[in-house]
Design a protein around this motif. Structure first.
Motif, mmCIF file in Angstrom:
data_model
loop_
_atom_site.group_PDB
_atom_site.id
_atom_site.type_symbol
_atom_site.label_atom_id
_atom_site.label_comp_id
_atom_site.label_asym_id
_atom_site.label_seq_id
_atom_site.Cartn_x
_atom_site.Cartn_y
_atom_site.Cartn_z
ATOM 1 N N LEU A 33 0.864 -1.186 0.000
ATOM 2 C CA LEU A 33 0.000 0.000 0.000
ATOM 3 C C LEU A 33 0.900 1.236 0.000
ATOM 4 O O LEU A 33 1.811 1.339 0.826
ATOM 5 C CB LEU A 33 -0.878 0.018 1.253
ATOM 6 N N PHE A 34 0.618 2.138 -0.940
ATOM 7 C CA PHE A 34 1.417 3.359 -1.067
ATOM 8 C C PHE A 34 0.599 4.570 -0.633
ATOM 9 O O PHE A 34 -0.621 4.572 -0.761
ATOM 10 C CB PHE A 34 1.856 3.544 -2.526
ATOM 11 N N ALA A 35 1.299 5.605 -0.151
ATOM 12 C CA ALA A 35 0.625 6.864 0.204
ATOM 13 C C ALA A 35 1.298 8.026 -0.518
ATOM 14 O O ALA A 35 2.023 7.807 -1.502
ATOM 15 C CB ALA A 35 0.640 7.052 1.710
ATOM 16 N N GLU A 36 1.047 9.243 -0.036
ATOM 17 C CA GLU A 36 1.613 10.448 -0.678
ATOM 18 C C GLU A 36 3.103 10.273 -0.965
ATOM 19 O O GLU A 36 3.838 9.763 -0.128
ATOM 20 C CB GLU A 36 1.511 11.728 0.161
ATOM 21 N N GLY A 37 3.528 10.718 -2.106
ATOM 22 C CA GLY A 37 4.947 10.662 -2.442
ATOM 23 C C GLY A 37 5.399 9.263 -2.853
ATOM 24 O O GLY A 37 6.597 9.021 -3.006
ATOM 25 N N GLY A 38 4.446 8.323 -3.006
ATOM 26 C CA GLY A 38 4.798 6.985 -3.432
ATOM 27 C C GLY A 38 5.469 6.151 -2.359
ATOM 28 O O GLY A 38 6.032 5.081 -2.621
ATOM 29 N N LYS A 97 -6.510 0.647 -5.669
ATOM 30 C CA LYS A 97 -7.569 1.569 -5.278
ATOM 31 C C LYS A 97 -7.250 2.213 -3.917
ATOM 32 O O LYS A 97 -7.351 3.424 -3.733
ATOM 33 C CB LYS A 97 -8.891 0.784 -5.185
ATOM 34 N N ALA A 98 -6.830 1.374 -2.974
ATOM 35 C CA ALA A 98 -6.525 1.888 -1.633
ATOM 36 C C ALA A 98 -5.362 2.876 -1.691
ATOM 37 O O ALA A 98 -5.410 3.942 -1.065
ATOM 38 C CB ALA A 98 -6.192 0.723 -0.704
ATOM 39 N N SER A 99 -4.325 2.554 -2.472
ATOM 40 C CA SER A 99 -3.149 3.431 -2.553
ATOM 41 C C SER A 99 -3.517 4.789 -3.128
ATOM 42 O O SER A 99 -3.061 5.830 -2.644
ATOM 43 C CB SER A 99 -2.062 2.779 -3.419
ATOM 44 N N LEU A 100 -4.360 4.795 -4.151
ATOM 45 C CA LEU A 100 -4.762 6.071 -4.744
ATOM 46 C C LEU A 100 -5.547 6.899 -3.728
ATOM 47 O O LEU A 100 -5.368 8.105 -3.620
ATOM 48 C CB LEU A 100 -5.573 5.840 -6.025
ATOM 49 N N SER A 101 -6.396 6.239 -2.927
ATOM 50 C CA SER A 101 -7.150 7.032 -1.949
ATOM 51 C C SER A 101 -6.274 7.454 -0.767
ATOM 52 O O SER A 101 -6.585 8.407 -0.060
ATOM 53 C CB SER A 101 -8.426 6.313 -1.503
ATOM 54 N N LEU A 102 -5.154 6.769 -0.561
ATOM 55 C CA LEU A 102 -4.207 7.177 0.494
ATOM 56 C C LEU A 102 -3.256 8.285 0.016
ATOM 57 O O LEU A 102 -2.406 8.734 0.777
ATOM 58 C CB LEU A 102 -3.380 5.972 0.970
ATOM 59 N N VAL A 121 -0.750 7.470 -9.694
ATOM 60 C CA VAL A 121 -0.758 6.276 -10.547
ATOM 61 C C VAL A 121 0.668 5.825 -10.886
ATOM 62 O O VAL A 121 0.996 4.639 -10.842
ATOM 63 C CB VAL A 121 -1.572 6.535 -11.834
ATOM 64 N N GLN A 122 1.570 6.797 -11.189
ATOM 65 C CA GLN A 122 2.923 6.415 -11.608
ATOM 66 C C GLN A 122 3.774 5.847 -10.468
ATOM 67 O O GLN A 122 4.848 5.300 -10.705
ATOM 68 C CB GLN A 122 3.638 7.585 -12.302
ATOM 69 N N ASP A 123 3.288 5.953 -9.219
ATOM 70 C CA ASP A 123 4.022 5.369 -8.087
ATOM 71 C C ASP A 123 3.806 3.855 -7.996
ATOM 72 O O ASP A 123 4.522 3.164 -7.263
ATOM 73 C CB ASP A 123 3.517 5.946 -6.747
ATOM 74 N N PRO A 177 3.305 -0.264 -8.876
ATOM 75 C CA PRO A 177 3.978 -1.255 -9.728
ATOM 76 C C PRO A 177 3.089 -1.634 -10.912
ATOM 77 O O PRO A 177 1.869 -1.556 -10.817
ATOM 78 C CB PRO A 177 4.181 -2.448 -8.784
ATOM 79 N N PRO A 178 3.716 -2.046 -12.039
ATOM 80 C CA PRO A 178 2.978 -2.269 -13.294
ATOM 81 C C PRO A 178 1.797 -3.231 -13.151
ATOM 82 O O PRO A 178 0.723 -2.970 -13.695
ATOM 83 C CB PRO A 178 4.043 -2.857 -14.230
ATOM 84 N N LEU A 179 1.982 -4.321 -12.394
ATOM 85 C CA LEU A 179 0.904 -5.314 -12.324
ATOM 86 C C LEU A 179 -0.386 -4.700 -11.809
ATOM 87 O O LEU A 179 -1.476 -5.170 -12.131
ATOM 88 C CB LEU A 179 1.299 -6.489 -11.423
ATOM 89 N N PHE A 180 -0.265 -3.644 -10.988
ATOM 90 C CA PHE A 180 -1.456 -3.014 -10.421
ATOM 91 C C PHE A 180 -2.365 -2.428 -11.499
ATOM 92 O O PHE A 180 -3.511 -2.125 -11.243
ATOM 93 C CB PHE A 180 -1.067 -1.893 -9.448
ATOM 94 N N HIS A 181 -1.805 -2.262 -12.708
ATOM 95 C CA HIS A 181 -2.600 -1.621 -13.749
ATOM 96 C C HIS A 181 -3.279 -2.626 -14.676
ATOM 97 O O HIS A 181 -4.064 -2.244 -15.524
ATOM 98 C CB HIS A 181 -1.733 -0.665 -14.568
ATOM 99 N N ALA A 182 -2.964 -3.920 -14.506
ATOM 100 C CA ALA A 182 -3.564 -4.942 -15.364
ATOM 101 C C ALA A 182 -5.034 -5.123 -14.992
ATOM 102 O O ALA A 182 -5.414 -4.927 -13.861
ATOM 103 C CB ALA A 182 -2.805 -6.256 -15.191
ATOM 104 N N PRO A 183 -5.857 -5.482 -16.003
ATOM 105 C CA PRO A 183 -7.287 -5.648 -15.707
ATOM 106 C C PRO A 183 -7.523 -6.896 -14.842
ATOM 107 O O PRO A 183 -6.736 -7.824 -14.836
ATOM 108 C CB PRO A 183 -7.916 -5.820 -17.085
ATOM 109 N N VAL A 184 -8.606 -6.886 -14.106
ATOM 110 C CA VAL A 184 -8.946 -8.004 -13.220
ATOM 111 C C VAL A 184 -9.907 -8.958 -13.934
ATOM 112 O O VAL A 184 -10.895 -8.512 -14.520
ATOM 113 C CB VAL A 184 -9.606 -7.448 -11.938
ATOM 114 N N SER A 185 -9.598 -10.245 -13.892
ATOM 115 C CA SER A 185 -10.511 -11.241 -14.469
ATOM 116 C C SER A 185 -11.595 -11.573 -13.453
ATOM 117 O O SER A 185 -11.492 -11.254 -12.285
ATOM 118 C CB SER A 185 -9.763 -12.530 -14.788
ATOM 119 N N LYS A 186 -12.588 -12.218 -13.923
ATOM 120 C CA LYS A 186 -13.658 -12.673 -13.021
ATOM 121 C C LYS A 186 -13.216 -13.961 -12.327
ATOM 122 O O LYS A 186 -12.522 -14.784 -12.902
ATOM 123 C CB LYS A 186 -14.930 -12.955 -13.827
ATOM 124 N N LEU A 187 -13.650 -14.117 -11.082
ATOM 125 C CA LEU A 187 -13.394 -15.369 -10.371
ATOM 126 C C LEU A 187 -14.263 -16.453 -10.992
ATOM 127 O O LEU A 187 -15.442 -16.217 -11.218
ATOM 128 C CB LEU A 187 -13.809 -15.231 -8.908
#
Lengths: 266, 266
Positions: free
Chosen positions: B202-207, B240-245, B249-251, B253-263
């Motif tokens: 989980l990331f906050a201000e300043g990455g 989602k949590a990191s952005l609200s903290l 977006v650029q802070d 890691p790349p995998l965080f940007h991949a789309p989520v599949s359905k369970l």
């Protein structure tokens, strides 16, 4: 004042209005020298009681507090026990109700609830400490607290919060004696000019008073007949809360055992 | 170790299983002399960080902690921000999800949620501190933490929690390097023999990395294909949590940007 107390005191400068504090401001607030304050801040930060913003270097309260609060609540779930009682009370009376616990020589709010039924409502800041002499919660607590606490509080200079704060110890002593008879305290405009409130003590194991429960009403809605009924509901709620906190029936003041009347329709 | 640290350390001996501690036990736990421990306990009690039972004389954590936790949350509402994300994640994946914050050299849980859909579930103790080297949350954090923290943790003797805890620094370093690539850590039986878990930073201000979010599954329900999908949901929630903290977006890691599949249906 010991080193530990000096360090812990730094934590008390935070409030809802002041969630970040820098070194210079800590030095000003504490009146101590910069090197000492910095050493204390660093130790608090290393233990997770503070955290420092990476850029601004300002401090805020740290995550250790969240964990310790959760551990306390797991072993002694005061907040969980009080929440339904305070929420039920505020629903019944249609006004702000809150509960607070004795911490040092003041009360710390732990739960508040307001059904927001009316056009005006009392502003309640859960991060603000309640002084014992200037709040109905405080008087309710002092009436049933041990002599040492009462004398310590009343023998010091008493802070003014509004033009109606009572700061004369003899007057407060008489009011506290009355509260000991009735179980319910009342204050008008003593902490907030526009608010009228009633307080009742909260007891725990061994009949020890540990806090207070209150109803606070905007002055515009305070009427003696309605206030009397609110007070009965408050006593009933404080009775219920005290029993769940571990007090025995015989520990409670007599008024707590009187039946509760219905609130008249507004 | 400074006086303040010694005193604050006494508070860390409390846990869900140990909500009251007496003087003798504090002396034993801290390994310090009775007079010093008693002086520290007294100062902590006078400041509301401890309270003493009137009869047993045992201490429990005090009400000051509830107030300070509320003040922190009012200024920096991490718990309020994380709660809906953790609850949403646990609903999506049908498993225990939790979030924790870095405190010193360990993680403190702040929120957990479990939809309890299955016959077995992971036992989660919110009062227990998570060691960085033995939990998926910890590895996720270490992968994105600064070098100083990583080296401090890995250069010390590492505690064994089960027969599968990895205590070899070189192995952990390789695992952490992998996590830095994928954004998601995985551990099996390292902290609890029967539990498989995945963690995301989980990331906050300043990455800055400030904590981690995890999903923990009983070993009987762990399957590589399902775990992969759980991991995608976890990454999405941590994003989602990191952005609200306060992270950008650029802070992330790349995998965080991949789309989520359905369970897949179970």
């Amino acid at each position: 004042m010991g080193t530990i107390t000096k360090a812990l005191e730094l934590l008390t400068f935070f409030s809802s209005n002041q969630s970040q504090i820098g070194l210079t401001q800590f030095v000003k607030l504490s009146g101590r020298d910069k090197a000492t304050v910095h050493r204390h801040l660093t130790e608090l930060e290393q233990n997770g009681f503070l955290e420092q913003h990476p850029e601004s270097r300002a401090y805020r309260l740290g995550p250790a507090l969240l964990r310790l609060a959760a551990v306390r609540e797991a072993g002694f779930p005061v907040r969980a026990l009080l929440r339904p009682v305070v929420e039920g009370l505020s629903e019944q009376v249609g006004e702000l109700a809150h509960a607070s616990l004795l911490q040092g020589d003041a009360l710390s709010p732990v739960i508040h609830a307001d059904p927001r039924l009316h056009g005006t409502q009392v502003h309640f800041d859960p991060a603000e400490v309640l002084p014992l002499h200037a709040t109905s919660s405080g008087l309710a607590l002092l009436a049933f607290a041990d002599n040492a606490l009462r004398e310590r509080v009343l023998s010091r200079p008493l802070s003014m919060h509004t033009g109606h704060t009572i700061t004369d110890a003899a007057t407060l002593r008489r009011m506290i004696d009355d509260v000991r008879q009735t179980g319910i305290s009342q204050l008008s405009g003593a902490f907030d000019e526009e608010v009228v409130s009633q307080g009742a003590p909260l007891f725990a194991e061994g009949g020890r008073v540990i806090g207070a429960m209150s109803i606070a009403v905007p002055r515009v809605r305070a009427r003696p007949d309605r206030d009397a009924i609110l007070g009965r509901h408050l006593a009933e709620a404080a009775r219920k809360a005290s029993l769940s906190l571990g007090a025995e029936v015989q520990d409670l003041p007599p008024l707590f055992h009187a039946p509760v009347s219905k609130l008249p329709a507004d």
